[in-house]
Design a protein around this motif. Sequence first.
Motif, PDB file in Angstrom:
ATOM      1  N   GLY A  30       1.062  -8.658 -10.262  1.00  0.00           N
ATOM      2  CA  GLY A  30       0.445  -9.668 -10.545  1.00  0.00           C
ATOM      3  C   GLY A  30      -0.822 -10.067  -9.365  1.00  0.00           C
ATOM      4  N   VAL A  31      -1.247  -8.686  -8.740  1.00  0.00           N
ATOM      5  CA  VAL A  31      -2.150  -9.060  -7.684  1.00  0.00           C
ATOM      6  C   VAL A  31      -3.259  -8.675  -8.025  1.00  0.00           C
ATOM      7  N   ASN A  32      -4.734  -8.749  -8.052  1.00  0.00           N
ATOM      8  CA  ASN A  32      -5.958  -8.000  -8.191  1.00  0.00           C
ATOM      9  C   ASN A  32      -6.635  -7.763  -6.467  1.00  0.00           C
ATOM     10  N   LEU A  33      -6.410  -7.022  -6.268  1.00  0.00           N
ATOM     11  CA  LEU A  33      -6.953  -6.079  -4.933  1.00  0.00           C
ATOM     12  C   LEU A  33      -8.443  -5.485  -5.348  1.00  0.00           C
ATOM     13  N   ARG A  34      -9.234  -4.996  -4.628  1.00  0.00           N
ATOM     14  CA  ARG A  34     -10.887  -4.840  -5.043  1.00  0.00           C
ATOM     15  C   ARG A  34     -10.860  -2.894  -4.785  1.00  0.00           C
ATOM     16  N   THR A  61       1.243  -4.133   9.504  1.00  0.00           N
ATOM     17  CA  THR A  61       2.009  -3.513   8.741  1.00  0.00           C
ATOM     18  C   THR A  61       2.214  -1.998   8.189  1.00  0.00           C
ATOM     19  N   VAL A  62       0.805  -2.020   6.905  1.00  0.00           N
ATOM     20  CA  VAL A  62       0.445  -1.601   6.529  1.00  0.00           C
ATOM     21  C   VAL A  62       0.526   0.080   6.648  1.00  0.00           C
ATOM     22  N   LYS A  63      -0.441   0.461   8.360  1.00  0.00           N
ATOM     23  CA  LYS A  63      -0.079   1.410   8.978  1.00  0.00           C
ATOM     24  C   LYS A  63       0.835   2.085   9.234  1.00  0.00           C
ATOM     25  N   LYS A  64       1.916   1.309   9.195  1.00  0.00           N
ATOM     26  CA  LYS A  64       3.479   1.821   9.208  1.00  0.00           C
ATOM     27  C   LYS A  64       4.040   2.909   8.185  1.00  0.00           C
ATOM     28  N   PHE A  65       3.039   1.965   6.980  1.00  0.00           N
ATOM     29  CA  PHE A  65       3.292   3.221   5.769  1.00  0.00           C
ATOM     30  C   PHE A  65       2.710   3.900   5.620  1.00  0.00           C
ATOM     31  N   GLY A  66       2.006   4.533   6.376  1.00  0.00           N
ATOM     32  CA  GLY A  66       0.928   5.657   6.332  1.00  0.00           C
ATOM     33  C   GLY A  66      -0.833   5.863   6.587  1.00  0.00           C
ATOM     34  N   LEU A 101      -2.023   2.443  -6.917  1.00  0.00           N
ATOM     35  CA  LEU A 101      -2.276   1.170  -6.531  1.00  0.00           C
ATOM     36  C   LEU A 101      -3.237   0.123  -7.454  1.00  0.00           C
ATOM     37  N   LYS A 102      -3.638   1.124  -7.812  1.00  0.00           N
ATOM     38  CA  LYS A 102      -4.682   0.096  -8.987  1.00  0.00           C
ATOM     39  C   LYS A 102      -3.645  -0.043 -10.100  1.00  0.00           C
ATOM     40  N   GLU A 103      -3.266   0.479 -10.956  1.00  0.00           N
ATOM     41  CA  GLU A 103      -2.300   0.733 -12.027  1.00  0.00           C
ATOM     42  C   GLU A 103      -1.179  -0.429 -11.356  1.00  0.00           C
ATOM     43  N   GLU A 104      -0.535  -0.066 -10.472  1.00  0.00           N
ATOM     44  CA  GLU A 104       0.659  -0.596 -10.173  1.00  0.00           C
ATOM     45  C   GLU A 104       0.451  -2.306  -9.739  1.00  0.00           C
ATOM     46  N   SER A 105      -0.167  -2.788  -9.322  1.00  0.00           N
ATOM     47  CA  SER A 105      -0.901  -3.983  -8.397  1.00  0.00           C
ATOM     48  C   SER A 105      -0.975  -4.603  -9.401  1.00  0.00           C
ATOM     49  N   LEU A 162       2.932  -6.072   1.002  1.00  0.00           N
ATOM     50  CA  LEU A 162       3.961  -4.499   2.124  1.00  0.00           C
ATOM     51  C   LEU A 162       4.633  -4.371   1.024  1.00  0.00           C
ATOM     52  N   ASN A 163       5.142  -4.786   0.812  1.00  0.00           N
ATOM     53  CA  ASN A 163       6.030  -4.242  -0.350  1.00  0.00           C
ATOM     54  C   ASN A 163       5.575  -3.184  -1.653  1.00  0.00           C
ATOM     55  N   LEU A 164       3.958  -4.469  -2.447  1.00  0.00           N
ATOM     56  CA  LEU A 164       3.705  -3.001  -3.026  1.00  0.00           C
ATOM     57  C   LEU A 164       3.147  -1.816  -2.211  1.00  0.00           C
ATOM     58  N   PHE A 165       2.395  -2.048  -1.780  1.00  0.00           N
ATOM     59  CA  PHE A 165       1.993  -1.288  -0.877  1.00  0.00           C
ATOM     60  C   PHE A 165       2.859   0.137  -0.369  1.00  0.00           C
ATOM     61  N   ALA A 166       4.495  -0.605   0.262  1.00  0.00           N
ATOM     62  CA  ALA A 166       4.858   0.754   0.561  1.00  0.00           C
ATOM     63  C   ALA A 166       5.753   1.227  -0.488  1.00  0.00           C
ATOM     64  N   ASP A 167       5.362   0.695  -1.897  1.00  0.00           N
ATOM     65  CA  ASP A 167       6.572   1.271  -3.323  1.00  0.00           C
ATOM     66  C   ASP A 167       5.712   2.155  -3.507  1.00  0.00           C
ATOM     67  N   ALA A 168       3.572   2.275  -3.378  1.00  0.00           N
ATOM     68  CA  ALA A 168       3.196   3.428  -3.570  1.00  0.00           C
ATOM     69  C   ALA A 168       2.983   3.974  -2.784  1.00  0.00           C
ATOM     70  N   ALA A 169       3.952   4.070  -1.760  1.00  0.00           N
ATOM     71  CA  ALA A 169       3.278   4.995  -0.128  1.00  0.00           C
ATOM     72  C   ALA A 169       5.022   5.627  -0.216  1.00  0.00           C
ATOM     73  N   ALA A 170       5.827   5.834  -1.543  1.00  0.00           N
ATOM     74  CA  ALA A 170       7.246   5.407  -1.674  1.00  0.00           C
ATOM     75  C   ALA A 170       7.598   5.343  -0.053  1.00  0.00           C
ATOM     76  N   PHE A 171       7.639   4.516   0.103  1.00  0.00           N
ATOM     77  CA  PHE A 171       7.982   4.544   2.122  1.00  0.00           C
ATOM     78  C   PHE A 171       9.764   4.034   1.878  1.00  0.00           C
TER      79      PHE A 171
END
Length: 987
Positions: A435-439, A400-405, A427-431, A465-474
């Motif tokens: 409420g999530v920690n990414l690597r 799915t995340v591929k669909k956001f670019g 993503l580092k700032e927004e994650s 996925l909503n977080l990643f979509a938001d960061a990519a302005a999808f």
Amino acid sequence: MAYLYFYGLITKTITNKKKVSKRFQQMKINLHATERFEQRHHGKSASETEEMLKTVGVSSVDELIDQTVPGHIRLTEPLALPTGVSEQLFLTEFKRIARLNMVLKSYIGTGYYDTIVPNVILRNILENPAWYTAYTPYQAEIAQGRLEMLLNFQTVVIELTGMEIANASLLDEGTAAAEAMTMLHALRPAGKKDSHRFFVSQQTHPQTIDVLRTRSEPLGIEIVVGDHKTIDWSDAAVYGILLQYPGTDGNVEDYTDLIASAHELGVQVVAAADLLALTLLKSPGEMGADVVVGSAQRLGVPMGFGGPHAGFFATKEAYKRHIPGRIIGVTVDAEGNRALRMALQTREQHIRREKATSNICTAQVLLAVMSGAYAVYHGPEGLKSIASRVHGLAVLFARTVKKFGYKVVNDNFFDTVTVQTPFAKKLKEESVKWGVNLRHYPFPDTRIGISFDESKSFQDVIDLLNLFADAAAFQGELEIEEEVSSTLPESLLRHSRYLTHEVFNSYHTEHEMLRYLKSLENKDLSLVHSMISLGSCTMKLNATAEMIPVTWPELANMHPFAPASQSKGYQRITEQLDQWLSVITGFAKVSLQPNSGAQGEYAGLMAIRNWHLSRGDSHRNVVLIPASAHGTNPASAVMAGMKVVVTKCDERGNIDVEDLKANAEKYSRELSALMVTYPSTYGVYEERIKEICELIHEHGGQVYMDGANMNAQVGLTSPGMIGADVCHLNLHKTFCIPHGGGGPGVGPIGVAEHLVPFLPGHVSLETEGKPKPAGAVSAAPFGSASILPISYAYIVMMGGEGLVNATKTAILNANYIKAKLEAHYPILYTGANGRCAHEMIVDLRPFKSVGIEAEDVAKRLMDYGFHSPTLSFPVAGTLMIEPTESESKAELDRFCEAMISIREEIREVEEGNADKSVNVLKLAPHTYRVVLAEEWNRPYSREKAVFPLAHLRFRKFWPSVSRVDNAYGDRNLVCACIPTEDYAHAE
């Protein structure tokens, strides 16, 4: 509500002030008084103490201390520590500290994952003192329960990795990889004896590489980190390779051809693997790996900010005598029944000493038991189902995340998806807000890692996925599929069977699992039954209030590499412990990273080594070690690249100062350090210890103090005051972390000011532009962080005065036992005034003339309901007794009564009233099967066998097997459950 109700009662009462005043005067109520934890910890009344003092022959505890501890090393000021508090107040305040931690949903991975601890395991193992207060299973007959679960653990590791033999756990994945590196270095084939390079794939977890760099340098091993796909096979200096499977970025690939190429050139291969992934993936053994290491953390053990967790080590049976750590094996007992015990003990560093290739003297038993139980509870189908769901969530996210670019870096993965993105900073700032920690990879790397685990759900993927979509302005909406198929190629999938034994296919309901765990628990003797008076092992009270915070989610569910802004609670704990332990040791600073006593020794010696190197003294590589030292001392010295010179002890167990002087002068130019235990391993405060330290310093060396006997120092003296430069502490001894049946442990080191820059560092603690002072010795920056609250609690609740009283009481208890037993047994080694420190050695060698060995006494003690004191160490044919401060007078008396009764049984043999080879000691211990057998042909009564003292009729612990046959088990080595073909298995 209770507090408000109590307050209301007082309010009503004060309507008549005169009556209240008079009533309070009469009752003399102190409204500020709280129950003192110290009284619960020591367990003796004032009258009982008076009785003990009379037996010892002194008028006060302080008089005894003055006769025992040399005056010139005594502290003159009280410990600058808090006043002790009640259990309730501690728990209330500590909860506030724990809540300073922000536990976000973790997708960091890198070897640490959220897991779901089955409640039946949480309550009945981790929170159960019958499991966590047991000692190392050296006395197998009263340790069959945990030995069985460790055998289960070994079976899980062997079958999932596809190897032939595994040990009963190591400290963590990083140190397990280091053990593999050094073992293969020692086993280089004839054509590779000069090879010194160990190639490490850049796909290896960073913390593992950090530990490897530390461990390799003093041994002359060169670490080469690079792309395993472009190895220079013409480099004849390479003797070994480490591959991560799956890789740190999640990539999964078949290493079969690479391993075959390595073997053609005499190069051996280590795979660092994920056990949960191996339920779906082709095993490293099937690929041809020589060693497989890793961590069993995600099999039911919380992250706990880095530990403790059970590392694992599996290899080929050809290496069985070289494998580090403990191995549990199957044997038979004297009745011919199946029994378990620790196998191949001749490999242990206590026996091999400076010839040892590893200083490992422990295992992560409690955690290995949890992981073994987790596998039993879920079974092969359950484990595969968990792994499949984890993999499915990762596949859904990646598709799915591929669909956001976003670009997904790895084509084949199990649980970890790595994406390349220009939105890494955002993503580092927004994650964190989400409420999530990414690597997040170090700048300027724009990759982000997302690792899924058992605790994550379908909804978690949607949120992510909503977080990643938001960061990519999808813009727009996507429908998310609720079923996915694995993207792994057929060549990477597992087709071999695993966990076919009945034990993994029987206990999948809570009721059955509970009964199974209880049946194992009933086979083991622990502190819930009786005192365990082990010399140098300090088996003291592990108070419930100290243990409670360990499973709080604020502490248990923290990832070790979470941002520092989220671990304020842990920072408060570690900084405060550093300060308090520095006060106690008299040192400038303490590192909490070493996760065992042996690791502490190694870290301390490395600090000394690096200090010498910083001064241009690379020639200083000789360590002087007294003959009485623990076996880990010489083994640690060898690991630190040092040469061991053993010095003599005199007839009283003290260091032979003249011999030490001669060696210090002989090796003056090369002298790196002296390793000394204080009080001595013989249980004596050596009068000349300050002189000894000064002597070493005069010759340019440093003094390393083994802190195994700190329970006889705290508050009375200190390593820093005596003149030591480094000292490791066993928090699982002096500072109340329980032994857990043989682990976990914590072995922090305190150092003098000049050695502070050389304390262990860690790759996760590096900041831009600030170099790391020294390499890591453990995989996590604070080692076994989740059990540090136990020692924190002990210090807070005891307070400075309570800690001093603990030391004094430990010395009183030891001298009380000595006074009670010395009319019956020879006592070896005492101080100048005939006193022992916190332990003493009972000499059983005189009874050898009538056929009675120290082992016979150890086994007979089981019939009396006691675990043997330390057997044949530091002197063969002896028992070393340490009662600690926590035992009541009644329990001390019960133990002495048992020892005196056994002495009478020995006397029967001496006087010819019992046969030398067929008697109640030689045939001990006695199981209920033996005693209830229809035929009884032994020359003593059944009653004498199992009820030698009257109270045992009403309070009896039964050994579950008769005396084990160690030799049979070593000749017929079996280190796993034998598969049962009748059980279905996940293909």
